[in-house]
Design a protein around this motif. Structure first.
Motif, PDB file in Angstrom:
ATOM      1  N   LEU A 237       0.934  -1.153  -0.009  1.00 50.55           N
ATOM      2  CA  LEU A 237       0.001  -0.010  -0.252  1.00 50.55           C
ATOM      3  C   LEU A 237       0.655   1.204  -0.165  1.00 50.55           C
ATOM      4  O   LEU A 237       0.519   2.267  -0.678  1.00 50.55           O
ATOM      5  N   ARG A 238       2.154   1.261   0.793  1.00 52.50           N
ATOM      6  CA  ARG A 238       2.700   2.491   0.805  1.00 52.50           C
ATOM      7  C   ARG A 238       3.552   2.687  -0.764  1.00 52.50           C
ATOM      8  O   ARG A 238       3.881   3.713  -0.952  1.00 52.50           O
ATOM      9  N   ALA A 239       3.642   1.505  -1.445  1.00 46.60           N
ATOM     10  CA  ALA A 239       4.379   1.851  -2.572  1.00 46.60           C
ATOM     11  C   ALA A 239       3.339   2.242  -3.548  1.00 46.60           C
ATOM     12  O   ALA A 239       3.804   2.854  -4.680  1.00 46.60           O
ATOM     13  N   MET A 240       1.996   2.241  -3.334  1.00 48.66           N
ATOM     14  CA  MET A 240       0.955   2.534  -4.389  1.00 48.66           C
ATOM     15  C   MET A 240       0.836   4.104  -4.903  1.00 48.66           C
ATOM     16  O   MET A 240       1.155   4.283  -6.243  1.00 48.66           O
ATOM     17  N   PRO A 241       0.941   4.968  -4.035  1.00 48.77           N
ATOM     18  CA  PRO A 241       1.288   6.500  -4.851  1.00 48.77           C
ATOM     19  C   PRO A 241       2.396   6.647  -5.298  1.00 48.77           C
ATOM     20  O   PRO A 241       2.618   7.493  -6.504  1.00 48.77           O
ATOM     21  N   LEU A 242       3.731   5.879  -5.024  1.00 49.28           N
ATOM     22  CA  LEU A 242       4.757   6.149  -5.800  1.00 49.28           C
ATOM     23  C   LEU A 242       4.870   5.599  -6.884  1.00 49.28           C
ATOM     24  O   LEU A 242       5.428   5.839  -7.963  1.00 49.28           O
ATOM     25  N   ASN A 243       4.261   4.561  -7.295  1.00 48.74           N
ATOM     26  CA  ASN A 243       4.090   3.753  -8.429  1.00 48.74           C
ATOM     27  C   ASN A 243       2.810   4.235  -9.398  1.00 48.74           C
ATOM     28  O   ASN A 243       3.024   3.677 -10.385  1.00 48.74           O
ATOM     29  N   ALA A 244       2.318   5.256  -8.831  1.00 48.43           N
ATOM     30  CA  ALA A 244       0.959   5.743  -9.681  1.00 48.43           C
ATOM     31  C   ALA A 244       0.014   4.438  -9.978  1.00 48.43           C
ATOM     32  O   ALA A 244      -0.439   4.370 -11.034  1.00 48.43           O
ATOM     33  N   SER A 245       0.048   3.480  -9.190  1.00 51.89           N
ATOM     34  CA  SER A 245      -0.930   2.132  -9.032  1.00 51.89           C
ATOM     35  C   SER A 245      -2.134   2.539  -9.278  1.00 51.89           C
ATOM     36  O   SER A 245      -3.036   3.203  -8.565  1.00 51.89           O
ATOM     37  N   ASP A 246      -3.042   1.918 -10.229  1.00 51.05           N
ATOM     38  CA  ASP A 246      -4.361   1.889 -10.241  1.00 51.05           C
ATOM     39  C   ASP A 246      -4.944   0.971  -9.375  1.00 51.05           C
ATOM     40  O   ASP A 246      -6.190   1.231  -8.670  1.00 51.05           O
ATOM     41  N   GLN A 247      -4.402  -0.162  -8.848  1.00 60.36           N
ATOM     42  CA  GLN A 247      -4.967  -1.125  -8.202  1.00 60.36           C
ATOM     43  C   GLN A 247      -4.212  -1.935  -7.680  1.00 60.36           C
ATOM     44  O   GLN A 247      -3.086  -2.434  -8.410  1.00 60.36           O
ATOM     45  N   LEU A 248      -4.405  -2.511  -6.508  1.00 61.10           N
ATOM     46  CA  LEU A 248      -3.586  -3.510  -5.844  1.00 61.10           C
ATOM     47  C   LEU A 248      -4.724  -4.961  -5.693  1.00 61.10           C
ATOM     48  O   LEU A 248      -5.685  -5.090  -5.412  1.00 61.10           O
ATOM     49  N   LEU A 249      -4.080  -6.030  -6.302  1.00 60.86           N
ATOM     50  CA  LEU A 249      -4.880  -7.321  -6.240  1.00 60.86           C
ATOM     51  C   LEU A 249      -4.111  -8.240  -5.214  1.00 60.86           C
ATOM     52  O   LEU A 249      -3.081  -8.385  -5.428  1.00 60.86           O
ATOM     53  N   VAL A 250      -5.157  -8.491  -4.375  1.00 60.78           N
ATOM     54  CA  VAL A 250      -4.534  -9.629  -2.941  1.00 60.78           C
ATOM     55  C   VAL A 250      -5.078 -10.915  -3.412  1.00 60.78           C
ATOM     56  O   VAL A 250      -6.413 -11.067  -3.279  1.00 60.78           O
ATOM     57  N   LEU A 251      -4.454 -11.719  -3.910  1.00 59.66           N
ATOM     58  CA  LEU A 251      -4.865 -12.955  -4.520  1.00 59.66           C
ATOM     59  C   LEU A 251      -4.509 -14.217  -3.694  1.00 59.66           C
ATOM     60  O   LEU A 251      -3.363 -14.374  -3.185  1.00 59.66           O
ATOM     61  N   THR A 252      -5.525 -15.230  -3.586  1.00 61.32           N
ATOM     62  CA  THR A 252      -5.468 -16.168  -2.808  1.00 61.32           C
ATOM     63  C   THR A 252      -6.038 -17.372  -3.174  1.00 61.32           C
ATOM     64  O   THR A 252      -6.935 -17.484  -3.764  1.00 61.32           O
ATOM     65  N   PRO A 253      -5.333 -18.627  -2.842  1.00 66.81           N
ATOM     66  CA  PRO A 253      -6.226 -19.847  -3.455  1.00 66.81           C
ATOM     67  C   PRO A 253      -7.123 -20.258  -2.560  1.00 66.81           C
ATOM     68  O   PRO A 253      -7.883 -21.643  -2.707  1.00 66.81           O
ATOM     69  N   LYS A 254      -7.163 -19.762  -1.301  1.00 70.67           N
ATOM     70  CA  LYS A 254      -8.146 -20.375  -0.149  1.00 70.67           C
ATOM     71  C   LYS A 254      -8.761 -19.299   0.290  1.00 70.67           C
ATOM     72  O   LYS A 254      -8.315 -18.122   0.649  1.00 70.67           O
ATOM     73  N   GLY A 255     -10.332 -19.530   0.646  1.00 70.38           N
ATOM     74  CA  GLY A 255     -11.093 -18.665   1.041  1.00 70.38           C
ATOM     75  C   GLY A 255     -10.710 -18.051   2.415  1.00 70.38           C
ATOM     76  O   GLY A 255     -11.005 -17.018   2.924  1.00 70.38           O
ATOM     77  N   THR A 256      -9.999 -19.174   3.350  1.00 73.14           N
ATOM     78  CA  THR A 256      -9.791 -18.718   4.844  1.00 73.14           C
ATOM     79  C   THR A 256      -8.493 -17.521   4.835  1.00 73.14           C
ATOM     80  O   THR A 256      -8.681 -16.699   5.312  1.00 73.14           O
ATOM     81  N   THR A 257      -7.562 -17.577   3.851  1.00 71.61           N
ATOM     82  CA  THR A 257      -6.469 -16.640   3.816  1.00 71.61           C
ATOM     83  C   THR A 257      -7.257 -15.337   3.186  1.00 71.61           C
ATOM     84  O   THR A 257      -6.692 -14.479   3.356  1.00 71.61           O
ATOM     85  N   ARG A 258      -8.236 -15.381   2.223  1.00 71.78           N
ATOM     86  CA  ARG A 258      -8.759 -14.124   1.930  1.00 71.78           C
ATOM     87  C   ARG A 258      -9.435 -13.576   3.230  1.00 71.78           C
ATOM     88  O   ARG A 258      -9.357 -12.202   3.128  1.00 71.78           O
ATOM     89  N   THR A 259      -9.868 -14.059   3.932  1.00 71.50           N
ATOM     90  CA  THR A 259     -10.674 -13.506   5.138  1.00 71.50           C
ATOM     91  C   THR A 259      -9.480 -12.983   6.010  1.00 71.50           C
ATOM     92  O   THR A 259      -9.760 -11.790   6.458  1.00 71.50           O
ATOM     93  N   VAL A 260      -8.362 -13.423   6.202  1.00 73.20           N
ATOM     94  CA  VAL A 260      -7.012 -12.927   7.035  1.00 73.20           C
ATOM     95  C   VAL A 260      -6.870 -11.408   6.350  1.00 73.20           C
ATOM     96  O   VAL A 260      -6.464 -10.529   6.891  1.00 73.20           O
ATOM     97  N   SER A 261      -6.867 -11.654   4.829  1.00 73.18           N
ATOM     98  CA  SER A 261      -6.077 -10.361   4.245  1.00 73.18           C
ATOM     99  C   SER A 261      -7.279  -9.289   4.364  1.00 73.18           C
ATOM    100  O   SER A 261      -6.863  -8.063   4.564  1.00 73.18           O
ATOM    101  N   LEU A 262      -8.569  -9.563   4.351  1.00 71.75           N
ATOM    102  CA  LEU A 262      -9.579  -8.651   4.597  1.00 71.75           C
ATOM    103  C   LEU A 262      -9.363  -8.062   6.038  1.00 71.75           C
ATOM    104  O   LEU A 262      -9.638  -6.749   6.370  1.00 71.75           O
ATOM    105  N   ASP A 263      -9.175  -8.851   7.056  1.00 72.37           N
ATOM    106  CA  ASP A 263      -9.029  -8.364   8.297  1.00 72.37           C
ATOM    107  C   ASP A 263      -7.672  -7.506   8.593  1.00 72.37           C
ATOM    108  O   ASP A 263      -7.903  -6.397   8.968  1.00 72.37           O
ATOM    109  N   GLY A 264      -6.812  -7.804   7.519  1.00 74.11           N
ATOM    110  CA  GLY A 264      -5.510  -7.061   7.708  1.00 74.11           C
ATOM    111  C   GLY A 264      -5.730  -5.753   7.220  1.00 74.11           C
ATOM    112  O   GLY A 264      -5.346  -4.644   7.671  1.00 74.11           O
TER     113      GLY A 264
END
Length: 386
Positions: A237-264
């Motif tokens: 996230l801290r890199a996004m404005p420096l990169n002029a990034s349009d979007q960050l994709l947080v990708l996981t093969p498991k639903g449980t780890t998706r929940t962990v990312s959302l909590d983070g």
């Protein structure tokens, strides 16, 4: 003495919100039901190959993927027309599909025409033409058959058409421009959400930041309990404005780890960051016994007529987890799954399955390619990609 440098004259595109032709028309020219009975090309690759087949049949003077841009109604409008025949003075919008083009729903055909006519106006502006032939070319990827529909249009009529679409989009575009500035300012000063770093956590954060900043791959392995989720999310996230990034994709093969990312992401509390959770259709469909068109499913009926209000409510909510999306969608009488697809375009961070990027049929990949976006990736449990 050093030679004086003449300042570059201001470019009208520098300050105006930029919008692609496809994005403009998807936002401002869609009405009526959601309807997927007309089948587009089965993959992005098949679509590219279909376009190449059509344009290869054209004469030598034919111009492929003509880049066009102009200011309209306070927007900088840009895109690549599929093809331009300067001798016939015909601009072509090519749509790959499977099946009979007669089955294209009226509102979907109207969307295709809207795109073709905006390109027609841009071409008239570029070539100073008073009239032009606008062609909609449907190409069946199975039979290799073309069906061409044409209209002769005046520059004046095309300008009025484009102006009306841009006026519908302009307020939203300025809102999004302001959101992007506020988002980048917030991320640039985003603090680490905890009192201190655990052992190894700071090093991981810095490694992620440097890799994202430089556009490099980073393969990291860390023990359980180090706080990998917070470290990697914070660095990216801290890199996004420096990169002029349009979007960050947080990708996981498991639903449980998706929940962990959302909590983070919740713990990081980066406002006004927009976060979207993407789910499979079979996990979000309200009427699994019905087909995705207005004659069968009540949440597909009039979908695009009610989408604008739902979209506005969604961006105000900001954090769009599964339940928030469902609540907003049902409050406006539309499908939660397809509302999530729409919000993919307006989200800063998308949390979902690895297939959203690595499957070439996936929306995230196709959207980034079509829009020319700068996208950052965080992949959890990357060893499962094999």
């Amino acid at each position: 003495m050093p030679r004086a440098v003449t300042p570059r004259p201001p470019d009208p595109a520098d300050e105006l919100p930029r919008v692609g032709v496809r994005s403009l028309c998807a936002f401002a020219a869609r009405v009526g039901d959601l309807d997927h009975r007309f089948t587009p090309a089965p993959s992005a690759l098949a679509g590219i190959e279909g376009h190449a087949t059509v344009t290869a049949r054209r004469p030598a003077h034919y111009q492929r993927e003509r880049t066009l841009a102009a200011a309209c109604a306070g927007l900088w409008l840009q895109g690549r027309a599929d093809g331009w025949d300067p001798l016939a003075q015909r601009i072509e919008e090519i749509k790959t599909h499977r099946g009979d083009p007669v089955l294209v729903a009226d509102n979907q055909r109207a969307l295709h025409w809207a795109q073709a006519m905006v390109y027609g106006w841009l071409l008239c502006e570029a070539e100073s033409l008073d009239t032009i032939e606008v062609a909609l070319v449907y190409f069946d990827v199975d039979s290799a058959r073309e069906t061409m529909l044409t209209q002769h249009c005046t520059r004046e009529a095309l300008a009025a058409h484009t102006q009306a679409l841009c006026e519908r989009y302009a307020q939203w575009a300025h809102q999004e421009q302001q959101h992007r500035r506020a988002r980048d300012a917030a991320l640039a000063r985003l603090p680490f959400p905890f009192d201190g770093y655990r052992a190894g956590q700071r090093e991981l954060t810095e490694a992620v930041f440097r890799a994202q900043r430089a556009g490099r791959h980073l393969l990291a392995q860390a023990p359980t309990g180090i706080g990998k989720t917070a470290a990697t999310l914070f660095g990216a996230l801290r890199a996004m404005p420096l990169n002029a990034s349009d979007q960050l994709l947080v990708l996981t093969p498991k639903g449980t780890t998706r929940t962990v990312s959302l909590d983070g992401l919740r713990a990081l509390g980066a406002q006004p960051l927009r976060v979207l959770e993407r789910m499979a259709r079979d996990k979000t469909c309200e009427h699994p016994d019905k087909a995705c068109h207005g004659e069968d499913c009540p949440l597909a009926r009039g979908f695009y007529d009610r989408l604008a209000a739902a979209r506005s409510a969604a961006v105000q909510r900001g954090f769009l987890g599964r339940e928030a999306l469902r609540e907003i969608a049902l409050a406006h009488g539309i499908c939660p799954y397809y509302l999530a697809q729409e919000m993919q375009r307006w989200a800063d961070v998308v949390v979902g399955d690895v297939n959203h990027w690595f499957d070439l049929n996936a929306q995230a990949w196709a959207m980034a390619q079509a829009e020319g976006w700068r996208v950052q990736l965080l992949i959890d449990e990357a060893h499962n990609l094999v």
